[in-house]
Scaffold this active site. Sequence first.
Site, PDB file in Angstrom:
ATOM      1  N   LYS A  13       0.832  -1.213   0.000  1.00 44.41           N
ATOM      2  CA  LYS A  13       0.000   0.000   0.000  1.00 44.41           C
ATOM      3  C   LYS A  13       0.865   1.261   0.000  1.00 44.41           C
ATOM      4  O   LYS A  13       0.601   2.196  -0.743  1.00 44.41           O
ATOM      5  CB  LYS A  13      -0.938   0.040   1.223  1.00 44.41           C
ATOM      6  N   ARG A  88      -9.507   0.995   8.611  1.00 47.74           N
ATOM      7  CA  ARG A  88      -9.112  -0.374   8.940  1.00 47.74           C
ATOM      8  C   ARG A  88     -10.205  -1.093   9.722  1.00 47.74           C
ATOM      9  O   ARG A  88     -10.023  -2.262  10.068  1.00 47.74           O
ATOM     10  CB  ARG A  88      -7.850  -0.340   9.798  1.00 47.74           C
ATOM     11  N   ARG A 127      11.716  -6.093   5.400  1.00 51.65           N
ATOM     12  CA  ARG A 127      11.396  -4.719   5.024  1.00 51.65           C
ATOM     13  C   ARG A 127      12.247  -3.675   5.769  1.00 51.65           C
ATOM     14  O   ARG A 127      12.477  -3.796   6.967  1.00 51.65           O
ATOM     15  CB  ARG A 127       9.914  -4.493   5.333  1.00 51.65           C
ATOM     16  N   ARG A 160      11.225  -1.513  11.070  1.00 52.91           N
ATOM     17  CA  ARG A 160      10.178  -1.152  12.030  1.00 52.91           C
ATOM     18  C   ARG A 160      10.099  -2.180  13.142  1.00 52.91           C
ATOM     19  O   ARG A 160      10.202  -3.375  12.903  1.00 52.91           O
ATOM     20  CB  ARG A 160       8.826  -1.098  11.299  1.00 52.91           C
ATOM     21  N   ARG A 171      -0.335  -8.665  13.573  1.00 52.74           N
ATOM     22  CA  ARG A 171      -0.874  -7.654  12.647  1.00 52.74           C
ATOM     23  C   ARG A 171      -1.687  -8.306  11.531  1.00 52.74           C
ATOM     24  O   ARG A 171      -2.707  -7.791  11.118  1.00 52.74           O
ATOM     25  CB  ARG A 171       0.270  -6.824  12.057  1.00 52.74           C
TER      26      ARG A 171
HETATM   27  P1  AMP Z   1       0.854   0.740   9.063  1.00 53.09           P
HETATM   28  O1  AMP Z   1       2.065   1.558   8.839  1.00 53.09           O
HETATM   29  O2  AMP Z   1      -0.291   1.181   8.204  1.00 53.09           O
HETATM   30  O3  AMP Z   1       1.111  -0.738   8.963  1.00 53.09           O
HETATM   31  O4  AMP Z   1       0.386   1.022  10.571  1.00 53.09           O
HETATM   32  C1  AMP Z   1       1.239   0.733  11.669  1.00 53.09           C
HETATM   33  C2  AMP Z   1       0.414   0.624  12.945  1.00 53.09           C
HETATM   34  O5  AMP Z   1      -0.237   1.880  13.193  1.00 53.09           O
HETATM   35  C3  AMP Z   1      -0.702  -0.400  12.910  1.00 53.09           C
HETATM   36  O6  AMP Z   1      -0.248  -1.718  13.216  1.00 53.09           O
HETATM   37  C4  AMP Z   1      -1.630   0.160  13.994  1.00 53.09           C
HETATM   38  O7  AMP Z   1      -1.115  -0.081  15.290  1.00 53.09           O
HETATM   39  C5  AMP Z   1      -1.528   1.671  13.747  1.00 53.09           C
HETATM   40  N1  AMP Z   1      -2.533   2.109  12.734  1.00 53.09           N
HETATM   41  C6  AMP Z   1      -2.286   2.636  11.499  1.00 53.09           C
HETATM   42  N2  AMP Z   1      -3.422   2.934  10.861  1.00 53.09           N
HETATM   43  C7  AMP Z   1      -4.426   2.589  11.700  1.00 53.09           C
HETATM   44  C8  AMP Z   1      -5.845   2.614  11.600  1.00 53.09           C
HETATM   45  N3  AMP Z   1      -6.466   3.070  10.505  1.00 53.09           N
HETATM   46  N4  AMP Z   1      -6.561   2.183  12.684  1.00 53.09           N
HETATM   47  C9  AMP Z   1      -5.951   1.755  13.798  1.00 53.09           C
HETATM   48  N5  AMP Z   1      -4.628   1.649  13.936  1.00 53.09           N
HETATM   49  C10 AMP Z   1      -3.853   2.072  12.902  1.00 53.09           C
END
Ligand code: AMP
Length: 220
Positions: A13, A88, A127, A160, A171
């Site tokens: 994404k 999400r 990653r 990360r 996740r």
């Molecule tokens: P990402 O970089 O999109 O994988 O997001 C990293 C982390 O941020 C996720 O595992 C969640 O803990 C938090 N997070 C990001 N976007 C959301 C969302 N829309 N709703 C809830 N938690 C989020």
Amino acid sequence: MFVILLGAPGAGKGTQAEIISGKLGLAHVATGDLFRQAVEKNDMLGRLVKGYMEKGLLVPDEVTIRVLSERLNGPDCRTGCILDGFPRTLEQARALDKTMSERGQAVDVAVYIEVPEAELLKRLSGRWICRKCQAPYHEVSSPPKVAGRCDKCGGELYQRADDKKETVRERLKVYFDQTAPLLDYYSKKGKLARVDGRLAIEEVSGRIMSHLHAGSTRTK
Ligand code: AMP
């Protein structure tokens, strides 16, 4: 144009949002990036979300919706943006629809980048991300030209904390439990487009672009 990129962690994404936002001149809005910046700054939001992120859990809807709504009020999001990692949950999707309709706008398309689970695990464990511009790399499939340095801005690359194996599994579980139902939500609205995320990066962005150009090709 308001575009949502849906897909599991590791589906691509972030990479695609970067490419598409560049091509269309739209802002790239990633809730994960907003949260990581807050954690780096160690501000109030950062302290609030850190624990959830480290465990691979979702930040509560109330907080996430507030952060996203504030970001959408930015001048660069007035006529459109690419949403990466939001919504999400169904509650977030409904809140987004409400915000958009209050603005007299609507989500145009939700693109689902499909990647099988085994491939996601492989991708996430190798990653690396740029600390400065968030550009993603992979030690096998898309390594940087100079080890540890971002090709685009020269920033330092890091892994990360939530890309650790146990957290990755959590996740993915959270994704399949809470985020996968969104496919049905956007499909019922006739706004879902599916793209095979196993293809080469440029092929995936080409297919996303054709979905965006031809709304009529959206699949249910
Ligand atoms: P990402 O970089 O999109 O994988 O997001 C990293 C982390 O941020 C996720 O595992 C969640 O803990 C938090 N997070 C990001 N976007 C959301 C969302 N829309 N709703 C809830 N938690 C989020």
